[in-house]
Design an enzyme around this catalytic site. Structure first.
Site, PDB file in Angstrom:
ATOM      1  N   CYS A  50      37.094  41.695  45.208  1.00  0.00           N
ATOM      2  CA  CYS A  50      36.750  41.383  43.818  1.00  0.00           C
ATOM      3  C   CYS A  50      36.005  40.057  43.731  1.00  0.00           C
ATOM      4  CB  CYS A  50      38.025  41.313  42.974  1.00  0.00           C
ATOM      5  SG  CYS A  50      37.695  41.199  41.202  1.00  0.00           S
TER       6      CYS A  50
ATOM      7  N   TYR B 271      30.942  42.057  40.068  1.00  0.00           N
ATOM      8  CA  TYR B 271      30.152  41.969  38.833  1.00  0.00           C
ATOM      9  C   TYR B 271      29.133  40.859  38.917  1.00  0.00           C
ATOM     10  CZ  TYR B 271      34.334  38.997  38.125  1.00  0.00           C
ATOM     11  OH  TYR B 271      35.377  38.112  38.283  1.00  0.00           O
TER      12      TYR B 271
ATOM     13  N   TYR C 164      36.863  41.202  31.129  1.00  0.00           N
ATOM     14  CA  TYR C 164      37.548  40.150  31.884  1.00  0.00           C
ATOM     15  C   TYR C 164      38.833  40.728  32.483  1.00  0.00           C
ATOM     16  CZ  TYR C 164      34.132  37.209  29.738  1.00  0.00           C
ATOM     17  OH  TYR C 164      32.911  36.682  29.375  1.00  0.00           O
ATOM     18  N   SER C 165      39.024  40.477  33.777  1.00  0.00           N
ATOM     19  CA  SER C 165      40.230  40.970  34.447  1.00  0.00           C
ATOM     20  C   SER C 165      41.447  40.221  33.923  1.00  0.00           C
ATOM     21  CB  SER C 165      40.156  40.714  35.950  1.00  0.00           C
ATOM     22  OG  SER C 165      38.970  41.224  36.473  1.00  0.00           O
TER      23      SER C 165
ATOM     24  N   GLU D  74      35.615  45.777  43.145  1.00  0.00           N
ATOM     25  CA  GLU D  74      35.237  45.482  41.760  1.00  0.00           C
ATOM     26  C   GLU D  74      34.412  44.205  41.777  1.00  0.00           C
ATOM     27  OE1 GLU D  74      37.470  46.685  38.202  1.00  0.00           O
ATOM     28  OE2 GLU D  74      37.987  44.555  38.122  1.00  0.00           O
TER      29      GLU D  74
END
Ligand code: FAD
Length: 396
Positions: free
Chosen positions: A354, A396, A195-196, A394
């Site tokens: 992101c 996901y 988790y960012s 980034e």
């Protein structure tokens, strides 16, 4: 001449409704309903005991008022009212005296941050895997607040973790690993999920050893459901920090273009707060393209709209807003070609993307169109930016 008085208030846009202030207040001056946490001006004696325990700093708010805001008014707020005009009759000397009284009270209150470790001094090099899978740490949940509207189709949470006295230095753009309890279908312990971090390096609250995460509950998701259901005081197992590339440029002159959807906003909240805390005077350097289904499902929508455009140029794209055509971040990027073209030519520009993997192709193709508008070849421009550490993805 109207007498001005100071009133202690809580910012409903930053407060995570953890009620720590209410528990700390020795005279019951802080109360709440289902929506807001508020301070009763008739009871508050400015003892400041509530200030230090607050994990966000939403408690650090004051207004000079001629008549205090009633509880019923505060309970209806979605944002703090602006400071009343000082022209209400109070003399400049009175106002100055009240302002410095508030500043002194806050300074005194912040001295008492208890036994908590301070956030590490800012570092330009990331610390990676300080706490690996074999040596995780424990953090305590300080608050878990739903960011998306109750009726929105996604449940996204702002979760604040207190790291206690444990050193866990993070930079904006890094992630942490969370190990959910229990075992997978094969009976093996669950692996960590990343988790960012959505707070800046000096903490969700400045100089506090805490950090925040922005977590979306996935249907049948093991870790996201676990995190979204955590309550204040629960303990969570943490690894990391991770990530050595999706980091902010140190150059204060660098221009940052951020593109995100949903929880992809987490690192960009951290970037923006870092710049707000360290160089609030720099204008025109930050640009944000942010996509969500609707304003109600866009995390941090309210506070973001308050950041001045001169500091953070922002374009929102809603793909399911009521009675409006579908708009995606790539549409906003294309529409901004005249503004983005010079940025693509500027060697101080950094691009960050992101969010969900699915956004990548559309965003790339929009930048290719912008490059064409600028008379640039996108493939070679992107490769050059990547080589120079100025193009970061980034997903996901
Ligand atoms: P899992 O249990 O791992 O399941 C994943 C998906 O598979 C779920 O959607 C679930 O519905 C589906 N699934 C599970 N079991 C089944 C089954 N039996 N059959 C069919 N489908 C199934 N997420 C955030 O919310 N915020 C962030 O800031 C964030 N940052 C990230 C940063 C990085 C660098 C990376 C790599 C990922 C990040 N993520 C972030 C994603 C996060 O790591 C998790 O992947 C996400 O929360 C889902 O994990 P989970 O354990 O809830 O779901």
């Amino acid at each position: 001449m109207t007498e001005m008085i100071k009133q202690h208030l809580i910012d409903p846009e930053i407060c995570i409704r953890c009620h720590t202030c209410e528990e700390a207040c020795p005279i019951g001056a802080i109360t709440h309903d289902d929506v807001n946490v508020v301070v009763d001006a008739d009871k508050c004696n400015f003892c400041m005991i509530c200030i230090a325990p607050c994990p966000t700093g939403s408690i650090d708010n004051w207004r000079l008022v001629s008549a205090p805001y009633a509880l019923s008014e505060q309970l209806g707020w979605t944002e703090l009212p602006p400071q009343q005009e000082h022209g209400n009759g109070a003399s400049p000397a009175t106002i100055e005296a009240l302002d410095s009284e508030i500043a002194a009270l806050l300074a005194e209150a912040h001295k008492g941050t208890g036994g908590r470790a301070k956030a590490p001094a800012s570092a330009s090099k990331p610390t990676v895997n300080l706490h690996p899978l074999g040596h995780p740490i424990q953090a305590t949940i300080q608050g878990n607040y739903r960011l998306t509207a109750e009726h929105a189709d996604s449940d996204v949470r702002h979760i604040i973790l207190d790291l206690g006295a444990t050193a866990f230095p993070v930079l904006e753009g890094q992630s942490v690993g969370i190990i959910p309890p229990g075992a997978d279908a094969k009976g093996k312990p669950h692996l960590p999920r990343l988790y960012s971090v959505s707070s800046p390096r000096d903490g969700e609250r400045p100089n506090t050893n805490n950090l925040s995460l922005t977590v979306k509950r996935e249907p049948d998701g093991v870790c996201s459901a676990y995190l979204c259901d955590l309550r204040k005081g629960d303990r969570v197992t943490l690894t990391g920090p991770f990530g050595a590339t999706f980091l902010m440029p140190n150059d204060p002159q660098a221009k940052i273009v951020m593109v995100c959807t949903g929880t992809g906003s987490a690192p960009f909240r951290a970037f923006t707060m870092r710049r707000q805390r360290t160089m609030p005077e720099v204008k025109g350097a930050l640009t944000l393209y942010f996509g969500a289904r609707s304003p109600e499902s866009l995390p941090y929508f309210g506070p973001l709209t308050k950041v001045p455009d001169m500091f953070l140029a922002k374009a929102f794209a809603f793909s399911r807003a009521a009675n409006e055509a579908k708009v995606y971040v790539q549409d906003r990027i294309r529409g901004d070609a005249p503004r983005l073209a010079p940025l693509l030519r500027d060697p101080s520009t950094h691009i960050y993307i992101c969010g969900l993997k699915a956004m990548e192709a559309g965003v790339e193709s929009a930048f290719a169109d912008v490059a064409q508008h600028a008379g640039l070849d996108w493939q070679s421009t992107r490769e050059a930016m990547r080589e120079a550490g100025r193009y970061h993805v980034e997903t996901y």
